[in-house]
Motif scaffolding. Sequence first.
Motif, PDB file in Angstrom:
ATOM      1  N   PRO A   1       5.350   4.736  -1.900  1.00  0.00           N
ATOM      2  CA  PRO A   1       5.009   3.379  -1.459  1.00  0.00           C
ATOM      3  C   PRO A   1       3.571   3.355  -0.927  1.00  0.00           C
ATOM      4  O   PRO A   1       3.076   4.349  -0.373  1.00  0.00           O
ATOM      5  CB  PRO A   1       6.017   3.089  -0.350  1.00  0.00           C
ATOM      6  CG  PRO A   1       7.020   4.187  -0.406  1.00  0.00           C
ATOM      7  CD  PRO A   1       6.327   5.351  -0.992  1.00  0.00           C
ATOM      8  N   LEU A   2       2.936   2.199  -1.056  1.00  0.00           N
ATOM      9  CA  LEU A   2       1.545   2.023  -0.631  1.00  0.00           C
ATOM     10  C   LEU A   2       1.363   0.624  -0.070  1.00  0.00           C
ATOM     11  O   LEU A   2       1.888  -0.351  -0.614  1.00  0.00           O
ATOM     12  CB  LEU A   2       0.597   2.223  -1.815  1.00  0.00           C
ATOM     13  CG  LEU A   2      -0.857   1.811  -1.634  1.00  0.00           C
ATOM     14  CD1 LEU A   2      -1.578   2.751  -0.687  1.00  0.00           C
ATOM     15  CD2 LEU A   2      -1.577   1.760  -2.981  1.00  0.00           C
ATOM     16  N   LEU A   3       0.600   0.515   1.028  1.00  0.00           N
ATOM     17  CA  LEU A   3       0.271  -0.776   1.614  1.00  0.00           C
ATOM     18  C   LEU A   3      -1.212  -0.796   1.950  1.00  0.00           C
ATOM     19  O   LEU A   3      -1.722   0.127   2.604  1.00  0.00           O
ATOM     20  CB  LEU A   3       1.092  -1.026   2.883  1.00  0.00           C
ATOM     21  CG  LEU A   3       0.845  -2.354   3.596  1.00  0.00           C
ATOM     22  CD1 LEU A   3       1.314  -3.520   2.729  1.00  0.00           C
ATOM     23  CD2 LEU A   3       1.534  -2.377   4.954  1.00  0.00           C
ATOM     24  N   GLU A   4      -1.931  -1.845   1.497  1.00  0.00           N
ATOM     25  CA  GLU A   4      -3.353  -2.020   1.785  1.00  0.00           C
ATOM     26  C   GLU A   4      -3.584  -3.397   2.408  1.00  0.00           C
ATOM     27  O   GLU A   4      -3.045  -4.388   1.918  1.00  0.00           O
ATOM     28  CB  GLU A   4      -4.198  -1.907   0.513  1.00  0.00           C
ATOM     29  CG  GLU A   4      -4.192  -0.543  -0.129  1.00  0.00           C
ATOM     30  CD  GLU A   4      -5.097  -0.490  -1.350  1.00  0.00           C
ATOM     31  OE1 GLU A   4      -6.334  -0.511  -1.179  1.00  0.00           O
ATOM     32  OE2 GLU A   4      -4.561  -0.454  -2.465  1.00  0.00           O
ATOM     33  N   ILE A   5      -4.393  -3.431   3.455  1.00  0.00           N
ATOM     34  CA  ILE A   5      -4.720  -4.683   4.153  1.00  0.00           C
ATOM     35  C   ILE A   5      -6.227  -4.770   4.340  1.00  0.00           C
ATOM     36  O   ILE A   5      -6.872  -3.772   4.692  1.00  0.00           O
ATOM     37  CB  ILE A   5      -4.016  -4.753   5.526  1.00  0.00           C
ATOM     38  CG1 ILE A   5      -2.499  -4.670   5.370  1.00  0.00           C
ATOM     39  CG2 ILE A   5      -4.388  -6.035   6.259  1.00  0.00           C
ATOM     40  CD1 ILE A   5      -1.757  -4.559   6.678  1.00  0.00           C
ATOM     41  N   GLU A   6      -6.795  -5.959   4.097  1.00  0.00           N
ATOM     42  CA  GLU A   6      -8.227  -6.177   4.288  1.00  0.00           C
ATOM     43  C   GLU A   6      -8.453  -7.412   5.149  1.00  0.00           C
ATOM     44  O   GLU A   6      -7.701  -8.393   5.063  1.00  0.00           O
ATOM     45  CB  GLU A   6      -8.944  -6.363   2.951  1.00  0.00           C
ATOM     46  CG  GLU A   6      -9.021  -5.097   2.119  1.00  0.00           C
ATOM     47  CD  GLU A   6      -9.917  -5.265   0.909  1.00  0.00           C
ATOM     48  OE1 GLU A   6     -10.467  -6.379   0.719  1.00  0.00           O
ATOM     49  OE2 GLU A   6     -10.076  -4.292   0.152  1.00  0.00           O
ATOM     50  N   ALA A   7      -9.507  -7.368   5.970  1.00  0.00           N
ATOM     51  CA  ALA A   7      -9.893  -8.503   6.808  1.00  0.00           C
ATOM     52  C   ALA A   7     -11.407  -8.593   6.848  1.00  0.00           C
ATOM     53  O   ALA A   7     -12.106  -7.579   6.702  1.00  0.00           O
ATOM     54  CB  ALA A   7      -9.333  -8.351   8.217  1.00  0.00           C
ATOM     55  N   HIS A   8     -11.933  -9.825   7.037  1.00  0.00           N
ATOM     56  CA  HIS A   8     -13.381 -10.051   7.093  1.00  0.00           C
ATOM     57  C   HIS A   8     -13.714 -10.931   8.294  1.00  0.00           C
ATOM     58  O   HIS A   8     -12.934 -11.794   8.693  1.00  0.00           O
ATOM     59  CB  HIS A   8     -13.872 -10.700   5.800  1.00  0.00           C
ATOM     60  CG  HIS A   8     -13.846  -9.774   4.633  1.00  0.00           C
ATOM     61  ND1 HIS A   8     -12.679  -9.475   3.967  1.00  0.00           N
ATOM     62  CD2 HIS A   8     -14.834  -9.060   4.011  1.00  0.00           C
ATOM     63  CE1 HIS A   8     -12.942  -8.624   2.983  1.00  0.00           C
ATOM     64  NE2 HIS A   8     -14.239  -8.357   2.997  1.00  0.00           N
TER      65      HIS A   8
ATOM     66  N   MET B   1      -7.363  -1.116   5.841  1.00  0.00           N
ATOM     67  CA  MET B   1      -6.423  -0.050   6.178  1.00  0.00           C
ATOM     68  C   MET B   1      -5.508   0.204   4.992  1.00  0.00           C
ATOM     69  O   MET B   1      -5.064  -0.734   4.316  1.00  0.00           O
ATOM     70  CB  MET B   1      -5.585  -0.408   7.402  1.00  0.00           C
ATOM     71  CG  MET B   1      -4.514   0.642   7.735  1.00  0.00           C
ATOM     72  SD  MET B   1      -3.573   0.278   9.233  1.00  0.00           S
ATOM     73  CE  MET B   1      -4.802   0.716  10.461  1.00  0.00           C
ATOM     74  N   GLU B   2      -5.272   1.473   4.717  1.00  0.00           N
ATOM     75  CA  GLU B   2      -4.384   1.877   3.628  1.00  0.00           C
ATOM     76  C   GLU B   2      -3.387   2.886   4.173  1.00  0.00           C
ATOM     77  O   GLU B   2      -3.774   3.847   4.841  1.00  0.00           O
ATOM     78  CB  GLU B   2      -5.191   2.486   2.486  1.00  0.00           C
ATOM     79  CG  GLU B   2      -4.363   2.963   1.315  1.00  0.00           C
ATOM     80  CD  GLU B   2      -5.221   3.513   0.190  1.00  0.00           C
ATOM     81  OE1 GLU B   2      -4.952   4.663  -0.248  1.00  0.00           O
ATOM     82  OE2 GLU B   2      -6.150   2.818  -0.247  1.00  0.00           O
ATOM     83  N   VAL B   3      -2.104   2.660   3.891  1.00  0.00           N
ATOM     84  CA  VAL B   3      -1.043   3.554   4.340  1.00  0.00           C
ATOM     85  C   VAL B   3      -0.203   3.954   3.140  1.00  0.00           C
ATOM     86  O   VAL B   3       0.242   3.095   2.365  1.00  0.00           O
ATOM     87  CB  VAL B   3      -0.149   2.870   5.401  1.00  0.00           C
ATOM     88  CG1 VAL B   3       0.934   3.837   5.871  1.00  0.00           C
ATOM     89  CG2 VAL B   3      -0.985   2.391   6.585  1.00  0.00           C
ATOM     90  N   GLU B   4       0.013   5.260   2.980  1.00  0.00           N
ATOM     91  CA  GLU B   4       0.836   5.784   1.896  1.00  0.00           C
ATOM     92  C   GLU B   4       1.929   6.684   2.467  1.00  0.00           C
ATOM     93  O   GLU B   4       1.779   7.246   3.559  1.00  0.00           O
ATOM     94  CB  GLU B   4      -0.008   6.620   0.917  1.00  0.00           C
ATOM     95  CG  GLU B   4      -1.028   5.849   0.120  1.00  0.00           C
ATOM     96  CD  GLU B   4      -1.768   6.742  -0.850  1.00  0.00           C
ATOM     97  OE1 GLU B   4      -1.486   7.964  -0.877  1.00  0.00           O
ATOM     98  OE2 GLU B   4      -2.624   6.234  -1.586  1.00  0.00           O
TER      99      GLU B   4
END
Length: 213
Positions: free
Chosen positions: A137-144, A121-124
């Motif tokens: 501002p930018l936030l990126e989250i990754e999950a596996h 997920m990426e939020v700007e």
Amino acid sequence: MEHPDGPFSRVLFNRFEWQDADEGSAQSWEMSAWLGGDLDRVWLRSEGEREGGSTHAGDFELLYGRSVSPWWDVVAGLRQEFQPGPSRTWAAVGVQGLAPYRFEVQATALFGEGGRTAASMEVEYEMLLTNRLILQPLLEIEAHGRDDRTRGIGSGLSSIEGGLRLRYEISRRFAPYLGATRERALGRTADLRRAAGADVDETRLVAGVRWWF
């Protein structure tokens, strides 16, 4: 007066930048392109990083997008990851659009061979300081869903990255910027990186340009 039916197109390099890495400098990019009309579009998306003259991370997505509301698209297609480690091919399904309060959101679920799963997920957000000066501002989250030791990725929430970039729009199509990013590996991914002698927390200064045509 009638509006043309299209198709239309746009190519956007949201980030094309130099980064102050621990072992010298690195270059990274994030781009998207689309071709189509108001409801149906073909999307190309790519992001990656080069360091020390070689590609450190890279992926490419080919997606079909369908507008489901004035602000949201549903997308589905294929994603190819080239680095790090062996290449991976995924089926991709996601949404992208403009959330309330003008947050730009891109969320994608991935399904790979052997039951592999992942999500990102990426939020700007764009804060207009003046008509031409914009803070992003930018936030990126990754999950596996499972460990992938050959790529240094563990199951669960794997990484989170935050960034802050200040750009000046010389024109609406071209804007240089300065900023900083911080990435932190989490959970099993952090354990695998420590075992390999790699950093789990990294802060970088960045400088680049944003342009579209």
